[in-house]
Design an enzyme around this catalytic site. Structure first.
Site, PDB file in Angstrom:
ATOM      1  N   ASP A  72       0.720  -0.975  -0.306  1.00 34.13           N
ATOM      2  CA  ASP A  72       0.397   0.147   0.102  1.00 34.13           C
ATOM      3  C   ASP A  72       0.871   1.207   0.178  1.00 34.13           C
ATOM      4  O   ASP A  72       0.268   2.063   0.145  1.00 34.13           O
ATOM      5  CB  ASP A  72      -0.892  -0.042   0.899  1.00 34.13           C
ATOM      6  CG  ASP A  72      -0.165   0.006   2.757  1.00 34.13           C
ATOM      7  OD1 ASP A  72       0.313  -0.599   2.480  1.00 34.13           O
ATOM      8  OD2 ASP A  72      -0.117   0.436   3.281  1.00 34.13           O
ATOM      9  N   ASN A  73       1.789   0.875   0.334  1.00 40.99           N
ATOM     10  CA  ASN A  73       2.953   1.953   0.411  1.00 40.99           C
ATOM     11  C   ASN A  73       3.623   2.444  -0.984  1.00 40.99           C
ATOM     12  O   ASN A  73       5.029   3.081  -0.979  1.00 40.99           O
ATOM     13  CB  ASN A  73       4.307   2.101   1.341  1.00 40.99           C
ATOM     14  CG  ASN A  73       3.341   2.410   2.459  1.00 40.99           C
ATOM     15  OD1 ASN A  73       2.742   2.641   2.732  1.00 40.99           O
ATOM     16  ND2 ASN A  73       3.823   2.169   3.468  1.00 40.99           N
TER      17      ASN A  73
END
Length: 471
Positions: free
Chosen positions: A258-259
């Site tokens: 998600d980063n």
């Protein structure tokens, strides 16, 4: 509102539709003290003419920008966190506030927040950001941009007057709200969420959106070819990002899926650090007990995340095609590392073989001698053209050791690039600008103990000089 003629607002993310976001309201903060505004990038998007009061109104209270999004959008996504899948993710303390165009090249850009309040995805969090966290993000983004890494830009930091309780900082601690300027906030985890829900139509809609607005050169390809070209493009960009980390000695600390955004731009800085020496085991996060995201394991972590994106596209391109693209990643990141190394050293390419020999000799030298990472790049900017300067460096003893012989031979094969700029004032300094943990803590201590922001602003000015030298 005094925007300039360069201001070009967009609302394109709304076109994806409700399943991709939640409309939210920003937090009401008890106070707003402007601590940092990025005038250089504000000028690029036509917002540099705002007064401080107007800046706070739009980037602290989040009144909509003219022609922009009417309501902030908390984006939905999933992701693997330390290799464990989490389907309870999403923007928990941030939102997409605005979209606009870069006046220089027309790119679509996002203004996204951090610490702007609770959303449906906050879980048990307070939706806030500590002031120290905001200061650290300024330092990370300024330093990485100066070193040539594609990163989000810290656009604004406003202290918000709340006392926050945290387990990893002396509490209560001061609060802030940060705005970042980024090319995209669409993550690998955005695709993972749709695959988790088996929503093939939404994946194709997202793919169409991403290609149309971020990769227009492939937007009109037929669906299977477009999906393949998209995966190839993201793979190339993430390889470039990973090489930039390695050539800068940077450890992101939390390379969860998600980063990682699909435009290959570094963002969302938590426990980051710069390595003092070349140490593959060096970690940034105290909670990374296994060293999963250690300095030397970052390329593998990025490749693993790309595999998660490829899984989402298998229905469109097939397993064998996806594996073929992923198999190119190790070679791509090696090539990008050589290019990043040459860029940092201000050297022209001498051909693939000579460039590979230089990269190996440089890493071997740093590993064997444990010479200071940033100092070595600084001393040998321009290659052997800087031998006289390196001779008087605090690291001179390292350069006289036998371990330096292969690197000296490799440097001899390369000439300074036209962009080396050895006459720049930065390269006349006695020491390079660095960003080691003790420096970061000292900058924060001045703020925490005396509310003295002068050292921070002086450091930002020093980084700016470095950026102009490397630019």
């Amino acid at each position: 509102m005094p925007v300039t003629e360069l201001y070009r607002p967009e609302t394109l993310h709304e076109g994806l539709g409700e399943p991709f976001f939640d409309r939210v309201e920003p937090a009401a903060f008890p106070e707003h003290r402007l601590r940092y505004r990025n005038q250089r990038w504000a000028a690029r998007v036509g917002l540099d003419a705002l007064s401080d009061a107007e800046w706070i109104e739009h980037l602290g209270r989040f009144s909509p920008l003219p022609g922009g999004l009417a309501h902030p959008l908390a984006l939905r996504y999933h992701g693997h966190q330390f290799r464990v899948y989490n389907s309870d993710l999403g923007d928990g303390r941030g939102f997409l506030f605005a979209q606009l165009r870069d006046a220089k090249d027309g790119r679509l850009l996002d203004l996204g927040t951090k610490g702007s309040g609770q959303t449906p995805w906050s879980r048990r969090g307070d939706g806030r950001l500590t002031l120290k966290g905001g200061v650290r993000e300024i330092l990370a983004t300024e330093m990485l941009e100066a070193l040539g890494v594609d990163t989000s830009k810290t656009f604004s930091l406003i202290e918000t007057g709340e006392a926050l309780m945290r387990g990893d900082e002396p509490s209560p601690t001061r609060s802030s709200v940060l705005v970042r300027l980024s090319h995209s906030h669409i993550r690998i985890g955005t695709f993972q969420r749709l695959a988790f829900h088996d929503d093939a139509a939404a994946i194709e809609r997202l793919l169409d959106h991403v290609c149309r607005y971020y990769f227009p050169a492939i937007a009109d390809l037929p669906a299977p070819e477009r999906a393949l070209a998209f995966l190839e493009e993201v793979t190339a960009r993430v390889a470039r990002l990973g090489a930039g980390y390695m050539a800068s000695g940077f450890v992101h600390g939390v390379l969860n899926s998600d980063n990682i955004n699909v435009t290959g731009e570094s963002f969302d800085y938590g426990p980051w650090r710069f390595a003092p020496v070349y140490d593959p085991t060096f970690t940034a996060a105290y909670f990374d007990e296994s060293g999963l995201y250690a300095f030397g394991r970052q390329p593998g972590a990025l490749g693993w995340n790309l595999s998660r994106l490829a899984e989402c596209l298998i229905p469109l391109i097939g397993l064998k095609t996806a594996e073929k693209v992923l198999a190119t990643f190790p070679t791509r990141i090696q090539q990008e590392f050589r290019a990043a190394l040459l860029n940092r050293l201000g050297l022209a390419s001498a051909g693939e073989e000579a460039d590979a020999a230089l990269a190996k000799a440089f890493v071997d030298f740093l590993t064997m001698t444990q010479a200071p990472f940033e100092r070595t790049f600084f001393d040998w900017r321009g290659g052997l053209a800087s031998a006289g300067r390196a001779k008087h460096s605090p690291s001179a003893a390292h350069y006289e050791a036998e371990a330096f012989t292969p690197l000296h031979a490799a440097l001899a094969e390369h000439q300074p690039a036209p962009t080396a700029r050895l006459d720049h004032p930065y390269f006349q300094r006695s020491a390079p600008c660095t960003m080691l943990i003790d420096e970061v803590e000292a900058l924060w201590a001045a703020i925490a103990e005396r509310d003295d922001w002068t050292p921070l602003y002086a450091k930002i000015a020093a980084i700016d000089e470095m950026r102009s030298a490397y630019e």
